[in-house]
Motif scaffolding. Structure first.
Motif, short mmCIF file in Angstrom:
data_model
loop_
_atom_site.label_atom_id
_atom_site.label_comp_id
_atom_site.label_asym_id
_atom_site.label_seq_id
_atom_site.Cartn_x
_atom_site.Cartn_y
_atom_site.Cartn_z
N PHE A 143 0.82 -1.21 0.00
CA PHE A 143 0.00 0.00 0.00
C PHE A 143 0.85 1.26 0.00
CE2 PHE A 143 0.77 0.25 4.51
CZ PHE A 143 0.57 1.57 4.84
N LYS A 144 2.06 1.19 0.53
CA LYS A 144 2.94 2.36 0.59
C LYS A 144 3.41 2.81 -0.79
CE LYS A 144 4.75 1.07 5.07
NZ LYS A 144 5.92 0.59 5.80
N ASP A 145 3.24 1.97 -1.78
CA ASP A 145 3.66 2.31 -3.14
C ASP A 145 2.70 3.27 -3.83
OD1 ASP A 145 5.85 0.60 -2.88
OD2 ASP A 145 4.72 -1.13 -3.63
N VAL A 146 1.54 3.48 -3.26
CA VAL A 146 0.52 4.33 -3.88
C VAL A 146 0.25 5.51 -2.93
CG1 VAL A 146 -1.85 4.41 -4.77
CG2 VAL A 146 -0.51 2.30 -4.98
N TYR A 147 0.46 6.71 -3.42
CA TYR A 147 0.31 7.90 -2.57
C TYR A 147 -1.10 8.04 -2.00
CZ TYR A 147 4.91 9.58 -3.91
OH TYR A 147 6.26 9.70 -4.09
N ALA A 148 -2.11 7.74 -2.77
CA ALA A 148 -3.49 7.87 -2.27
C ALA A 148 -3.75 6.89 -1.13
CB ALA A 148 -4.49 7.66 -3.39
N TYR A 149 -3.16 5.69 -1.20
CA TYR A 149 -3.31 4.74 -0.09
C TYR A 149 -2.56 5.25 1.14
CZ TYR A 149 -5.40 1.16 -3.09
OH TYR A 149 -6.23 0.46 -3.92
N ARG A 150 -1.43 5.90 0.94
CA ARG A 150 -0.73 6.51 2.07
C ARG A 150 -1.59 7.58 2.72
NH1 ARG A 150 5.39 7.98 0.22
NH2 ARG A 150 5.76 6.13 -1.02
N TYR A 151 -2.25 8.38 1.88
CA TYR A 151 -3.14 9.42 2.41
C TYR A 151 -4.30 8.79 3.18
CZ TYR A 151 -6.30 13.37 2.64
OH TYR A 151 -7.14 14.35 3.10
N MET A 152 -4.87 7.73 2.64
CA MET A 152 -5.94 7.01 3.34
C MET A 152 -5.46 6.52 4.69
SD MET A 152 -7.87 4.53 0.60
CE MET A 152 -8.45 3.46 1.87
N PHE A 153 -4.28 5.94 4.70
CA PHE A 153 -3.71 5.40 5.94
C PHE A 153 -3.49 6.52 6.94
CE2 PHE A 153 -0.23 3.74 8.57
CZ PHE A 153 -0.78 2.53 8.98
N SER A 154 -2.94 7.64 6.49
CA SER A 154 -2.72 8.78 7.38
C SER A 154 -4.03 9.34 7.91
CB SER A 154 -1.95 9.89 6.65
OG SER A 154 -0.71 9.43 6.22
N ALA A 155 -5.02 9.45 7.05
CA ALA A 155 -6.33 9.94 7.48
C ALA A 155 -6.94 9.00 8.51
CB ALA A 155 -7.26 10.09 6.28
N ALA A 156 -6.79 7.70 8.30
CA ALA A 156 -7.33 6.72 9.25
C ALA A 156 -6.60 6.79 10.59
CB ALA A 156 -7.23 5.32 8.67
N ILE A 157 -5.28 6.96 10.57
CA ILE A 157 -4.51 7.04 11.82
C ILE A 157 -4.87 8.31 12.58
CG2 ILE A 157 -2.19 7.35 12.77
CD1 ILE A 157 -2.74 4.48 12.04
N ILE A 158 -4.92 9.44 11.89
CA ILE A 158 -5.27 10.71 12.55
C ILE A 158 -6.71 10.63 13.08
CG2 ILE A 158 -5.70 13.17 12.15
CD1 ILE A 158 -3.34 13.03 10.11
N GLY A 159 -7.61 10.10 12.26
CA GLY A 159 -8.99 9.94 12.70
C GLY A 159 -9.11 9.00 13.88
N LEU A 160 -8.33 7.93 13.89
CA LEU A 160 -8.34 6.98 14.99
C LEU A 160 -7.84 7.63 16.28
CD1 LEU A 160 -8.87 4.08 15.89
CD2 LEU A 160 -6.55 3.51 15.15
N PHE A 161 -6.77 8.39 16.17
CA PHE A 161 -6.24 9.10 17.34
C PHE A 161 -7.31 10.03 17.92
CE2 PHE A 161 -3.86 12.77 19.09
CZ PHE A 161 -3.20 12.11 20.12
N TYR A 162 -7.94 10.80 17.06
CA TYR A 162 -8.99 11.72 17.50
C TYR A 162 -10.18 10.95 18.09
CZ TYR A 162 -12.93 14.92 17.28
OH TYR A 162 -14.03 15.65 17.59
N ALA A 163 -10.60 9.88 17.42
CA ALA A 163 -11.77 9.13 17.86
C ALA A 163 -11.54 8.47 19.22
CB ALA A 163 -12.15 8.09 16.81
N VAL A 164 -10.33 7.99 19.46
CA VAL A 164 -10.03 7.36 20.76
C VAL A 164 -10.07 8.41 21.86
CG1 VAL A 164 -8.20 6.23 22.10
CG2 VAL A 164 -8.79 5.38 19.82
#
Length: 169
Positions: free
Chosen positions: A48-69
């Protein structure tokens, strides 16, 4: 009047738990999304790291997860103590909106890049079998879907936080 407020807080708690669950599933699916593709005797490993949009998805999910917790802990404490810190109104109001937009754009990026890459990849590469490619892109769709479900939960929470910012509970 106390029962409706308690039940609203319980609904908010359920929405926060669902948001965390969808974001955890997104992170798990994306972080394990790699495949080795064999084509005409050559093997290529995609992650997934080979595709920038998947990296963005992953970053959005991590930031969202941090906020949601963080918000989940605040919601649990509010439910237990039946009080709310005035600072939390502002955090809910602005945080829910910002994070929901981040998660929504992550989901949209995931859907878009998965569609484009799958079509392009299948058109350009001669494959012995399309199963590995289907697996890679199916996981891309699945993670984008989970991110979209997290957005829906955050959007509903955003509506509640907008209402509560005007009329504190």
């Amino acid at each position: 009047m106390a029962p409706p407020l308690v039940s609203l807080r319980v609904v908010l708690l359920y929405l926060r738990v669902l948001t965390v669950a969808f974001l955890v599933i997104t992170v798990i699916i994306l972080s394990t999304n790699s495949v080795t593709i064999v084509s005409q005797g050559n093997s290529m490993k995609f992650h997934f790291k080979d595709v920038y949009a998947y990296r963005y998805m992953f970053s959005a999910a991590i930031i969202g997860l941090f906020y949601a917790v963080i918000q989940l802990f605040f919601t649990i404490s509010e439910l237990a103590t039946r009080t709310k810190n005035p600072f939390n109104y502002q955090l809910d109001f602005y945080g829910d909106k910002i994070i929901s937009y981040l998660v929504a754009t992550g989901s949209a990026a995931g859907f878009g890049v998965t569609k484009d890459l799958k079509d392009t990849f299948l058109a350009l590469v001669v494959l012995d079998s399309t199963d590995p490619v289907d697996k890679l892109f199916s996981r891309g769709y699945a993670s984008a879907s989970m991110l979209l479900f997290a957005f829906f939960c955050l959007a509903v929470l955003s509506v509640f936080s907008s209402h509560h910012c005007q009329t504190p509970v």
